[in-house]
Write a protein that holds these residues in place. Structure first.
Motif, PDB file in Angstrom:
ATOM      1  N   MET A   1       0.854  -1.178   0.000  1.00 28.62           N
ATOM      2  CA  MET A   1       0.000   0.000   0.000  1.00 28.62           C
ATOM      3  C   MET A   1       0.897   1.238   0.000  1.00 28.62           C
ATOM      4  SD  MET A   1      -3.180   0.883   2.592  1.00 28.62           S
ATOM      5  CE  MET A   1      -3.735  -0.793   2.664  1.00 28.62           C
ATOM      6  N   GLU A   2       0.597   2.177  -0.832  1.00 28.22           N
ATOM      7  CA  GLU A   2       1.396   3.396  -0.938  1.00 28.22           C
ATOM      8  C   GLU A   2       0.948   4.440   0.085  1.00 28.22           C
ATOM      9  OE1 GLU A   2      -0.518   5.968  -4.394  1.00 28.22           O
ATOM     10  OE2 GLU A   2      -0.163   3.907  -5.022  1.00 28.22           O
ATOM     11  N   ASP A   3       1.829   5.357   0.400  1.00 26.97           N
ATOM     12  CA  ASP A   3       1.481   6.450   1.308  1.00 26.97           C
ATOM     13  C   ASP A   3       0.551   7.406   0.593  1.00 26.97           C
ATOM     14  OD1 ASP A   3       3.010   5.464   3.349  1.00 26.97           O
ATOM     15  OD2 ASP A   3       4.762   6.684   2.869  1.00 26.97           O
ATOM     16  N   MET A   4      -0.503   7.771   1.243  1.00 24.46           N
ATOM     17  CA  MET A   4      -1.474   8.708   0.668  1.00 24.46           C
ATOM     18  C   MET A   4      -1.643   9.882   1.615  1.00 24.46           C
ATOM     19  SD  MET A   4      -2.684   7.688  -2.241  1.00 24.46           S
ATOM     20  CE  MET A   4      -4.088   8.744  -2.380  1.00 24.46           C
ATOM     21  N   SER A   5      -1.990  11.007   1.044  1.00 23.43           N
ATOM     22  CA  SER A   5      -2.347  12.150   1.877  1.00 23.43           C
ATOM     23  C   SER A   5      -3.736  12.602   1.445  1.00 23.43           C
ATOM     24  CB  SER A   5      -1.333  13.281   1.733  1.00 23.43           C
ATOM     25  OG  SER A   5      -1.307  13.751   0.408  1.00 23.43           O
ATOM     26  N   PHE A   6      -4.513  12.979   2.397  1.00 25.56           N
ATOM     27  CA  PHE A   6      -5.880  13.416   2.160  1.00 25.56           C
ATOM     28  C   PHE A   6      -6.026  14.827   2.689  1.00 25.56           C
ATOM     29  CE2 PHE A   6      -5.909   8.849   2.731  1.00 25.56           C
ATOM     30  CZ  PHE A   6      -6.661   8.403   1.662  1.00 25.56           C
ATOM     31  N   SER A   7      -6.827  15.631   2.029  1.00 25.12           N
ATOM     32  CA  SER A   7      -7.095  16.970   2.552  1.00 25.12           C
ATOM     33  C   SER A   7      -8.589  17.094   2.824  1.00 25.12           C
ATOM     34  CB  SER A   7      -6.627  18.052   1.581  1.00 25.12           C
ATOM     35  OG  SER A   7      -7.329  17.949   0.371  1.00 25.12           O
ATOM     36  N   ILE A   8      -8.879  17.716   3.924  1.00 25.30           N
ATOM     37  CA  ILE A   8     -10.259  17.912   4.357  1.00 25.30           C
ATOM     38  C   ILE A   8     -10.466  19.410   4.540  1.00 25.30           C
ATOM     39  CG2 ILE A   8     -11.988  17.388   6.118  1.00 25.30           C
ATOM     40  CD1 ILE A   8     -10.948  14.873   4.758  1.00 25.30           C
ATOM     41  N   GLU A   9     -11.506  19.947   3.948  1.00 21.24           N
ATOM     42  CA  GLU A   9     -11.812  21.370   4.109  1.00 21.24           C
ATOM     43  C   GLU A   9     -12.793  21.539   5.266  1.00 21.24           C
ATOM     44  OE1 GLU A   9     -13.346  22.099   0.174  1.00 21.24           O
ATOM     45  OE2 GLU A   9     -11.453  23.044  -0.403  1.00 21.24           O
ATOM     46  N   LEU A  10     -12.574  22.587   6.044  1.00 25.72           N
ATOM     47  CA  LEU A  10     -13.521  22.904   7.110  1.00 25.72           C
ATOM     48  C   LEU A  10     -14.699  23.645   6.486  1.00 25.72           C
ATOM     49  CD1 LEU A  10     -11.175  24.110   9.988  1.00 25.72           C
ATOM     50  CD2 LEU A  10     -12.160  21.848   9.626  1.00 25.72           C
ATOM     51  N   LYS A  11     -15.911  23.141   6.770  1.00 22.56           N
ATOM     52  CA  LYS A  11     -17.110  23.738   6.179  1.00 22.56           C
ATOM     53  C   LYS A  11     -17.995  24.316   7.271  1.00 22.56           C
ATOM     54  CE  LYS A  11     -17.097  20.688   2.220  1.00 22.56           C
ATOM     55  NZ  LYS A  11     -17.798  19.637   1.494  1.00 22.56           N
ATOM     56  N   CYS A  12     -18.664  25.396   6.918  1.00 21.82           N
ATOM     57  CA  CYS A  12     -19.572  26.060   7.842  1.00 21.82           C
ATOM     58  C   CYS A  12     -20.652  25.079   8.287  1.00 21.82           C
ATOM     59  CB  CYS A  12     -20.206  27.266   7.148  1.00 21.82           C
ATOM     60  SG  CYS A  12     -21.434  28.117   8.168  1.00 21.82           S
ATOM     61  N   LEU A  13     -20.935  25.078   9.577  1.00 21.63           N
ATOM     62  CA  LEU A  13     -21.955  24.189  10.126  1.00 21.63           C
ATOM     63  C   LEU A  13     -23.363  24.635   9.747  1.00 21.63           C
ATOM     64  CD1 LEU A  13     -20.423  23.801  13.700  1.00 21.63           C
ATOM     65  CD2 LEU A  13     -20.232  22.200  11.777  1.00 21.63           C
ATOM     66  N   ILE A  48     -13.486  20.643  13.948  1.00 22.29           N
ATOM     67  CA  ILE A  48     -12.399  19.669  13.953  1.00 22.29           C
ATOM     68  C   ILE A  48     -12.937  18.253  14.129  1.00 22.29           C
ATOM     69  CG2 ILE A  48     -10.334  18.891  15.216  1.00 22.29           C
ATOM     70  CD1 ILE A  48      -9.944  21.359  13.376  1.00 22.29           C
ATOM     71  N   GLU A  49     -13.936  18.096  14.969  1.00 23.37           N
ATOM     72  CA  GLU A  49     -14.536  16.771  15.179  1.00 23.37           C
ATOM     73  C   GLU A  49     -15.155  16.238  13.883  1.00 23.37           C
ATOM     74  OE1 GLU A  49     -18.097  14.723  17.771  1.00 23.37           O
ATOM     75  OE2 GLU A  49     -17.074  16.470  18.609  1.00 23.37           O
ATOM     76  N   ILE A  50     -15.897  17.097  13.187  1.00 21.45           N
ATOM     77  CA  ILE A  50     -16.522  16.699  11.924  1.00 21.45           C
ATOM     78  C   ILE A  50     -15.461  16.401  10.868  1.00 21.45           C
ATOM     79  CG2 ILE A  50     -17.947  17.541  10.009  1.00 21.45           C
ATOM     80  CD1 ILE A  50     -19.611  19.030  12.190  1.00 21.45           C
ATOM     81  N   ALA A  51     -14.431  17.230  10.799  1.00 26.75           N
ATOM     82  CA  ALA A  51     -13.358  17.012   9.829  1.00 26.75           C
ATOM     83  C   ALA A  51     -12.608  15.708  10.133  1.00 26.75           C
ATOM     84  CB  ALA A  51     -12.407  18.202   9.828  1.00 26.75           C
ATOM     85  N   SER A  52     -12.408  15.405  11.403  1.00 31.14           N
ATOM     86  CA  SER A  52     -11.737  14.162  11.783  1.00 31.14           C
ATOM     87  C   SER A  52     -12.553  12.949  11.356  1.00 31.14           C
ATOM     88  CB  SER A  52     -11.514  14.108  13.296  1.00 31.14           C
ATOM     89  OG  SER A  52     -10.602  15.085  13.695  1.00 31.14           O
ATOM     90  N   GLU A  53     -13.861  13.020  11.576  1.00 34.67           N
ATOM     91  CA  GLU A  53     -14.736  11.923  11.166  1.00 34.67           C
ATOM     92  C   GLU A  53     -14.707  11.745   9.646  1.00 34.67           C
ATOM     93  OE1 GLU A  53     -18.553  12.901  12.802  1.00 34.67           O
ATOM     94  OE2 GLU A  53     -17.891  12.538  14.859  1.00 34.67           O
ATOM     95  N   GLU A  54     -14.727  12.855   8.920  1.00 34.07           N
ATOM     96  CA  GLU A  54     -14.671  12.795   7.462  1.00 34.07           C
ATOM     97  C   GLU A  54     -13.340  12.196   7.001  1.00 34.07           C
ATOM     98  OE1 GLU A  54     -14.802  15.844   3.667  1.00 34.07           O
ATOM     99  OE2 GLU A  54     -15.716  16.502   5.555  1.00 34.07           O
ATOM    100  N   GLY A  55     -12.255  12.583   7.653  1.00 38.34           N
ATOM    101  CA  GLY A  55     -10.943  12.036   7.329  1.00 38.34           C
ATOM    102  C   GLY A  55     -10.861  10.545   7.602  1.00 38.34           C
ATOM    103  N   GLU A  56     -11.389  10.109   8.733  1.00 32.77           N
ATOM    104  CA  GLU A  56     -11.390   8.689   9.065  1.00 32.77           C
ATOM    105  C   GLU A  56     -12.184   7.897   8.033  1.00 32.77           C
ATOM    106  OE1 GLU A  56     -12.912   8.429  13.048  1.00 32.77           O
ATOM    107  OE2 GLU A  56     -11.118   9.351  13.911  1.00 32.77           O
ATOM    108  N   GLN A  57     -13.286   8.460   7.577  1.00 30.82           N
ATOM    109  CA  GLN A  57     -14.119   7.800   6.567  1.00 30.82           C
ATOM    110  C   GLN A  57     -13.355   7.668   5.242  1.00 30.82           C
ATOM    111  OE1 GLN A  57     -17.827   9.769   5.804  1.00 30.82           O
ATOM    112  NE2 GLN A  57     -18.460   8.283   4.283  1.00 30.82           N
ATOM    113  N   LYS A  58     -12.666   8.728   4.828  1.00 34.00           N
ATOM    114  CA  LYS A  58     -11.887   8.681   3.585  1.00 34.00           C
ATOM    115  C   LYS A  58     -10.775   7.644   3.668  1.00 34.00           C
ATOM    116  CE  LYS A  58     -12.544  13.224   1.543  1.00 34.00           C
ATOM    117  NZ  LYS A  58     -11.853  14.374   0.948  1.00 34.00           N
TER     118      LYS A  58
END
Length: 76
Positions: A1-13, A48-58
């Motif tokens: 498996m190769e190293d990947m980087s993901f970016s998550i944008e913070l979105k208005c609630l 940050i909590e929402i972005a972390s969850e989105e990152g974990e999902q990705k």
């Protein structure tokens, strides 16, 4: 498996637009970030909590895809 980087944008609630904070400022727990679109204040911790969850999902989706590819190759 190769190293990947993901970016998550913070979105208005409130309006779901991408937040554009001051790039010079460092935000911390308890800060409120104003949305440039709707002018609502967004809680940094909730963002940050929402972005972390989105990152974990990705990451989980990527890992599942990679495992499926490996298994297909292994059982050909």
């Amino acid at each position: 498996m190769e190293d990947m980087s993901f970016s998550i944008e913070l979105k208005c609630l409130f309006c779901d637009s991408v937040l554009q904070g001051d790039t010079e400022k460092e935000y911390a727990s308890g800060d409120m970030i104003e949305c440039q679109e709707c002018s609502e204040l967004n809680d940094y911790d909730a963002l940050i909590e929402i972005a972390s969850e989105e990152g974990e999902q990705k990451v989980a989706e990527y890992a599942q895809d990679e495992i499926a590819k490996m298994l297909k190759k292994a059982f050909k």
